[in-house]
Design a protein around this motif. Sequence first.
Motif, short mmCIF file in Angstrom:
data_model
loop_
_atom_site.label_atom_id
_atom_site.label_comp_id
_atom_site.label_asym_id
_atom_site.label_seq_id
_atom_site.Cartn_x
_atom_site.Cartn_y
_atom_site.Cartn_z
N ASN A 35 0.60 -4.95 -24.15
CA ASN A 35 1.60 -5.79 -24.80
C ASN A 35 2.61 -6.36 -23.80
OD1 ASN A 35 0.34 -5.24 -27.20
ND2 ASN A 35 1.86 -3.79 -27.93
N LEU A 36 2.93 -5.62 -22.76
CA LEU A 36 3.92 -6.08 -21.78
C LEU A 36 3.31 -6.85 -20.61
CD1 LEU A 36 6.21 -2.92 -21.64
CD2 LEU A 36 6.76 -5.14 -22.66
N ALA A 37 2.15 -6.39 -20.14
CA ALA A 37 1.60 -6.95 -18.90
C ALA A 37 0.29 -7.72 -19.09
CB ALA A 37 1.38 -5.83 -17.89
N GLY A 38 -0.33 -7.58 -20.25
CA GLY A 38 -1.57 -8.29 -20.48
C GLY A 38 -2.81 -7.59 -19.93
N PHE A 39 -2.66 -6.35 -19.50
CA PHE A 39 -3.79 -5.54 -19.06
C PHE A 39 -3.44 -4.08 -19.25
CE2 PHE A 39 -1.21 -5.14 -15.34
CZ PHE A 39 -1.57 -3.94 -14.75
N CYS A 40 -4.47 -3.23 -19.24
CA CYS A 40 -4.26 -1.79 -19.40
C CYS A 40 -5.32 -1.04 -18.60
CB CYS A 40 -4.28 -1.40 -20.87
SG CYS A 40 -5.91 -1.57 -21.65
N ARG A 41 -5.35 0.25 -18.74
CA ARG A 41 -6.33 1.07 -18.04
C ARG A 41 -7.76 0.65 -18.40
NH1 ARG A 41 -2.20 4.28 -19.80
NH2 ARG A 41 -1.10 5.51 -18.21
N ASN A 42 -7.98 0.32 -19.67
CA ASN A 42 -9.31 -0.11 -20.09
C ASN A 42 -9.71 -1.41 -19.41
OD1 ASN A 42 -9.58 2.11 -21.76
ND2 ASN A 42 -8.79 1.03 -23.54
N CYS A 43 -8.76 -2.32 -19.22
CA CYS A 43 -9.04 -3.56 -18.50
C CYS A 43 -9.43 -3.24 -17.06
CB CYS A 43 -7.82 -4.47 -18.50
SG CYS A 43 -7.34 -5.08 -20.13
N LEU A 44 -8.70 -2.35 -16.43
CA LEU A 44 -9.02 -1.98 -15.05
C LEU A 44 -10.42 -1.38 -14.95
CD1 LEU A 44 -5.54 -0.56 -14.09
CD2 LEU A 44 -6.65 -2.52 -13.00
N SER A 45 -10.80 -0.56 -15.91
CA SER A 45 -12.15 0.00 -15.88
C SER A 45 -13.19 -1.09 -16.13
CB SER A 45 -12.30 1.15 -16.88
OG SER A 45 -12.23 0.69 -18.22
N ARG A 46 -12.87 -2.06 -16.98
CA ARG A 46 -13.79 -3.18 -17.23
C ARG A 46 -13.92 -4.03 -15.98
NH1 ARG A 46 -12.33 -8.10 -18.91
NH2 ARG A 46 -10.40 -7.32 -19.81
N TRP A 47 -12.83 -4.28 -15.29
CA TRP A 47 -12.88 -5.06 -14.04
C TRP A 47 -13.70 -4.34 -12.99
CZ3 TRP A 47 -6.89 -6.02 -14.03
CH2 TRP A 47 -6.57 -6.89 -15.07
N TYR A 48 -13.61 -3.02 -12.97
CA TYR A 48 -14.42 -2.20 -12.06
C TYR A 48 -15.90 -2.43 -12.35
CZ TYR A 48 -15.81 2.11 -9.59
OH TYR A 48 -16.37 3.02 -8.74
N ALA A 49 -16.28 -2.37 -13.61
CA ALA A 49 -17.67 -2.58 -14.01
C ALA A 49 -18.12 -4.00 -13.71
CB ALA A 49 -17.86 -2.27 -15.50
N GLU A 50 -17.25 -4.98 -13.91
CA GLU A 50 -17.59 -6.37 -13.62
C GLU A 50 -17.80 -6.57 -12.12
OE1 GLU A 50 -14.41 -8.62 -15.40
OE2 GLU A 50 -15.18 -8.30 -17.43
N ALA A 51 -16.97 -5.92 -11.30
CA ALA A 51 -17.13 -6.00 -9.84
C ALA A 51 -18.45 -5.37 -9.43
CB ALA A 51 -15.96 -5.33 -9.13
N ALA A 52 -18.80 -4.27 -10.07
CA ALA A 52 -20.08 -3.62 -9.78
C ALA A 52 -21.23 -4.54 -10.15
CB ALA A 52 -20.18 -2.29 -10.53
N ALA A 53 -21.14 -5.18 -11.31
CA ALA A 53 -22.20 -6.08 -11.76
C ALA A 53 -22.40 -7.24 -10.78
CB ALA A 53 -21.88 -6.61 -13.16
N GLU A 54 -21.32 -7.72 -10.20
CA GLU A 54 -21.42 -8.80 -9.20
C GLU A 54 -22.22 -8.35 -7.98
OE1 GLU A 54 -17.49 -10.22 -8.26
OE2 GLU A 54 -17.13 -10.88 -10.32
N LYS A 55 -22.25 -7.04 -7.75
CA LYS A 55 -23.00 -6.48 -6.63
C LYS A 55 -24.37 -5.96 -7.06
CE LYS A 55 -19.71 -6.85 -3.54
NZ LYS A 55 -19.85 -7.78 -2.42
N GLY A 56 -24.74 -6.25 -8.33
CA GLY A 56 -26.03 -5.81 -8.83
C GLY A 56 -26.08 -4.37 -9.28
N ILE A 57 -24.92 -3.77 -9.50
CA ILE A 57 -24.82 -2.38 -9.93
C ILE A 57 -24.43 -2.37 -11.40
CG2 ILE A 57 -23.67 -0.16 -9.59
CD1 ILE A 57 -22.99 -1.25 -6.70
N GLU A 58 -25.27 -1.79 -12.24
CA GLU A 58 -25.00 -1.73 -13.67
C GLU A 58 -24.19 -0.47 -14.00
OE1 GLU A 58 -25.23 -3.61 -16.50
OE2 GLU A 58 -25.65 -5.17 -15.02
N ILE A 59 -23.02 -0.67 -14.55
CA ILE A 59 -22.18 0.43 -15.03
C ILE A 59 -21.78 0.08 -16.45
CG2 ILE A 59 -20.00 1.68 -14.75
CD1 ILE A 59 -20.12 1.05 -11.77
N GLY A 60 -22.10 0.94 -17.39
CA GLY A 60 -21.75 0.71 -18.79
C GLY A 60 -20.26 0.90 -19.03
#
Length: 103
Positions: A35-60
């Motif tokens: 609500n204050l910053a537009g991101f949370c811990r779940n967003c950070l974990s999603r960004w982690y998975a997206e970064a992995a996907a860019e490297k061909g690493i699948e993380i659910g």
Amino acid sequence: MPTQQEIELQAAAFRRLQKHLMEDRTDVQNIDMMNLAGFCRNCLSRWYAEAAAEKGIEIGKEEARELFYGMSMQEWKATYQTEATDDQQKAFKTAFKENVGQE
């Protein structure tokens, strides 16, 4: 292109942010962060998975959250999450739509 030193410093800063959110400030609720910053811990974990996907690493979704949180979401919620107020939930719907997209 960032240098190796820049990459290492960025990674160190990320690890410090992760530690801060996961150990030092467990009192800060995800809903308040969103609500204050537009991101949370779940967003950070999603960004982690997206970064992995860019490297061909699948993380659910759940695996990424567990990697970021250092525990399962169920354990995190049971240990640290508090009940959100109606006002927080309304603000979250808007913040989520603006920052993440549709559910």
